[in-house]
Scaffold this motif. Structure first.
Motif, PDB file in Angstrom:
ATOM      1  N   ILE A   1      83.854  29.545 -71.285  1.00 44.59           N
ATOM      2  CA  ILE A   1      83.753  29.120 -69.878  1.00 44.59           C
ATOM      3  C   ILE A   1      83.448  27.629 -69.793  1.00 44.59           C
ATOM      4  N   GLY A   2      82.569  27.134 -70.675  1.00 45.08           N
ATOM      5  CA  GLY A   2      82.253  25.707 -70.672  1.00 45.08           C
ATOM      6  C   GLY A   2      83.471  24.845 -70.942  1.00 45.08           C
ATOM      7  N   ALA A   3      84.301  25.277 -71.906  1.00 44.80           N
ATOM      8  CA  ALA A   3      85.519  24.531 -72.210  1.00 44.80           C
ATOM      9  C   ALA A   3      86.493  24.573 -71.034  1.00 44.80           C
ATOM     10  N   ILE A   4      86.603  25.735 -70.388  1.00 44.94           N
ATOM     11  CA  ILE A   4      87.504  25.857 -69.231  1.00 44.94           C
ATOM     12  C   ILE A   4      87.025  24.973 -68.079  1.00 44.94           C
ATOM     13  N   LEU A   5      85.710  24.915 -67.863  1.00 47.72           N
ATOM     14  CA  LEU A   5      85.169  24.033 -66.818  1.00 47.72           C
ATOM     15  C   LEU A   5      85.449  22.561 -67.140  1.00 47.72           C
ATOM     16  N   ALA A   6      85.345  22.206 -68.414  1.00 54.38           N
ATOM     17  CA  ALA A   6      85.656  20.826 -68.808  1.00 54.38           C
ATOM     18  C   ALA A   6      87.125  20.509 -68.544  1.00 54.38           C
ATOM     19  N   ILE A   7      87.999  21.470 -68.817  1.00 55.46           N
ATOM     20  CA  ILE A   7      89.429  21.278 -68.534  1.00 55.46           C
ATOM     21  C   ILE A   7      89.646  21.098 -67.038  1.00 55.46           C
ATOM     22  N   GLY A   8      89.048  22.006 -66.237  1.00 54.98           N
ATOM     23  CA  GLY A   8      89.221  21.938 -64.787  1.00 54.98           C
ATOM     24  C   GLY A   8      88.699  20.642 -64.198  1.00 54.98           C
ATOM     25  N   THR A   9      87.513  20.221 -64.654  1.00 53.65           N
ATOM     26  CA  THR A   9      86.927  18.975 -64.148  1.00 53.65           C
ATOM     27  C   THR A   9      87.811  17.784 -64.471  1.00 53.65           C
ATOM     28  N   THR A  10      88.333  17.744 -65.687  1.00 51.19           N
ATOM     29  CA  THR A  10      89.188  16.626 -66.096  1.00 51.19           C
ATOM     30  C   THR A  10      90.515  16.631 -65.345  1.00 51.19           C
ATOM     31  N   LEU A  11      91.077  17.813 -65.142  1.00 54.69           N
ATOM     32  CA  LEU A  11      92.341  17.903 -64.404  1.00 54.69           C
ATOM     33  C   LEU A  11      92.198  17.413 -62.970  1.00 54.69           C
ATOM     34  N   VAL A  12      91.051  17.663 -62.367  1.00 54.58           N
ATOM     35  CA  VAL A  12      90.818  17.196 -60.994  1.00 54.58           C
ATOM     36  C   VAL A  12      90.881  15.675 -60.918  1.00 54.58           C
ATOM     37  N   LEU A  13      90.465  15.005 -62.002  1.00 56.89           N
ATOM     38  CA  LEU A  13      90.446  13.537 -62.001  1.00 56.89           C
ATOM     39  C   LEU A  13      91.829  12.919 -62.162  1.00 56.89           C
ATOM     40  N   LEU A  14      92.745  13.621 -62.827  1.00 58.32           N
ATOM     41  CA  LEU A  14      94.024  13.023 -63.213  1.00 58.32           C
ATOM     42  C   LEU A  14      94.810  12.425 -62.049  1.00 58.32           C
ATOM     43  N   PRO A  15      94.909  13.075 -60.889  1.00 56.67           N
ATOM     44  CA  PRO A  15      95.709  12.481 -59.801  1.00 56.67           C
ATOM     45  C   PRO A  15      95.177  11.144 -59.283  1.00 56.67           C
ATOM     46  N   PHE A  16      93.893  10.849 -59.552  1.00 58.74           N
ATOM     47  CA  PHE A  16      93.285   9.631 -59.009  1.00 58.74           C
ATOM     48  C   PHE A  16      93.263   8.479 -60.006  1.00 58.74           C
ATOM     49  N   LEU A  17      93.825   8.700 -61.201  1.00 54.80           N
ATOM     50  CA  LEU A  17      93.676   7.701 -62.258  1.00 54.80           C
ATOM     51  C   LEU A  17      94.681   6.566 -62.172  1.00 54.80           C
ATOM     52  N   ALA A  18      95.777   6.755 -61.467  1.00 56.31           N
ATOM     53  CA  ALA A  18      96.808   5.709 -61.396  1.00 56.31           C
ATOM     54  C   ALA A  18      96.270   4.441 -60.753  1.00 56.31           C
ATOM     55  N   GLN A  19      95.330   4.586 -59.810  1.00 53.80           N
ATOM     56  CA  GLN A  19      94.783   3.430 -59.120  1.00 53.80           C
ATOM     57  C   GLN A  19      93.547   2.862 -59.825  1.00 53.80           C
TER      58      GLN A  19
END
Length: 417
Positions: free
Chosen positions: A152-170
């Motif tokens: 579950i901890g690894a899945i939460l880390a994946i989810g948290t990181t994926l949420v950030l990806l759309p905002f990284l271009a700027q």
């Protein structure tokens, strides 16, 4: 009402321990000593220091294990507060790393100091958590807890990181990588708070082994029992496999540090590797035993290195998502080493000697890791030179061949005296 509360207590304890362990896993994965810190350190140009971060952490773990008897003896029934305090210290250390990376001040020295200190407090925390879990849960629920919180901890880390990806271009690439440290510290702060609610435990009268006893008894067993010498040799040969993620993190930083989100992809990939490895190694353990685990670990590590070699010759394949595949394989390869060692010790060592022998093996591994880690950090900066990666691949092959000849077979159940 009292009987009903008593029946509910184990379930509540399990949920609190699961929450704390899950948040801890998420925080440490987002601020990973073997992936995130080496990448950021190499990005700043301190390749030699980046190669030493994970070995420094391993040395710290040994120190933390040696200090834990004194800390836990003084904590007595308040061992849950030891977990809370050490986790809080880990969060503070991650914040210090983030400030250093953000201000670009004393990065090499601070990152090395933080890695060493993190290992010390993590070592104490791990022992404290093991004692708390042993005191509050039965054997079946302990195993279930460890597997579940890791997944579950690894899945939460994946989810948290994926949420950030759309905002990284700027975002500026360097600052976007530091975001992971801020998030990791937040997860650890939440885990420290959750640890407070675990509650007191029964005081254990079990004798704890000191650092001096660990070294003395380990040397005595190494001289007198051939199975332990074989165990130590294999553990040392597999150090390059365990250092794979750190090496590839530095190498990826050389090639992709200017790409926003590149480190996030590596964190996602290593988290996927944790989840996949938990399922894969459970099957391998039951089907093939210690030898099968070690051989497959070496094969996965070799495959990761082979992909990197191909990327060196094919520029069109040198993409961060290809590195992601490398990290999945390298993470899975590393997962099996400790578990296989634990099973090996469990099959041959007397019960009252197991902790001592594991500690002695960890001490030797930490020393070798520091030497080899510095060398790998120095050569990993060579983005266009395939030699270092071929060296890693060769060391993985040697470890696998040694496991074929030295590791115990699945049906080997007679202890060697």
């Amino acid at each position: 009402m009292t009987d009903m509360a008593a029946r509910r207590a184990p379930g509540r304890t399990y949920r609190v321990l699961l929450t704390q362990g899950t948040l801890y896993t998420t925080g440490t994965q987002l601020a990973n000593v073997s992936v995130v810190l080496p990448f950021i350190c190499a990005q700043a140009g301190y390749y030699w220091a980046a190669g030493l971060l994970y070995p420094a952490y391993c040395i710290g773990i040994v120190g933390g294990n040696s200090l834990s008897p004194y800390v836990l003896a003084r904590a007595r029934h308040l061992k849950h507060l030891v977990i809370a305090g050490t986790t809080l210290m880990m969060a503070a250390l991650v914040i210090i790393s983030a400030f250093s990376a953000w201000t670009k001040l004393f990065i090499a020295g601070i990152f090395l100091s933080v890695s060493l200190a993190t290992g010390v407090v993590a070592g104490i925390s791990k022992v404290a958590f093991s004692e708390v879990v042993s005191s509050k849960l039965d054997d079946h629920r302990r195993s279930d807890l460890i597997l579940t919180q890791g997944a579950i901890g690894a899945i939460l880390a994946i989810g948290t990181t994926l949420v950030l990806l759309p905002f990284l271009a700027q975002r500026d690439p360097a600052n976007s990588h530091i975001d992971l440290l801020w998030l990791g510290s937040s997860g650890l702060l939440a885990a420290a708070l959750a640890a407070v609610f675990i509650g007191p435990v029964q005081v254990s009268n079990a004798r704890r082994v000191t650092f001096t006893e660990t070294y003395r008894d380990g040397m005595r067993v190494a001289r007198s029992q051939s199975w332990f010498r074989r165990y130590v040799v294999i553990q040392l040969l597999f150090v390059p496999v365990s250092l794979g993620t750190s090496f590839y993190s530095i190498h990826a930083s050389v090639n992709h540090s200017d790409s926003a989100g590149s480190l996030h992809v590596l964190v996602i990939s290593s988290s996927i590797g944790m989840v996949a490895g938990a399922l894969f190694w459970r099957f391998v353990t039951r089907a093939l035993g210690v030898r099968g685990m070690l051989i497959n670990s070496a094969l996965l590590g070799t495959a990761a290195a082979a992909i990197c070699v191909v990327m060196e010759y094919r520029d069109d394949l040198n993409h961060i998502w290809i590195y992601g595949i490398v990290f999945i394989l390298a993470t899975m390869a590393n997962q099996a080493i400790f578990s296989a060692g634990l099973a090996w010790i469990g099959a041959f060592a007397a019960e009252d000697h197991r902790a001592t022998l594991m500690g002695f093996g960890s001490l030797l591994i930490a020393v070798e890791s520091s030497l080899l880690g510095a060398a790998l950090g120095a050569v990993a900066q060579s983005a266009a030179v395939v030699g270092p990666i071929i060296t890693i691949m060769g060391l993985n092959v040697i470890a696998g061949v040694a496991a074929v000849w030295v590791a115990p077979q699945r049906d080997e159940s007679v202890r060697e005296q």
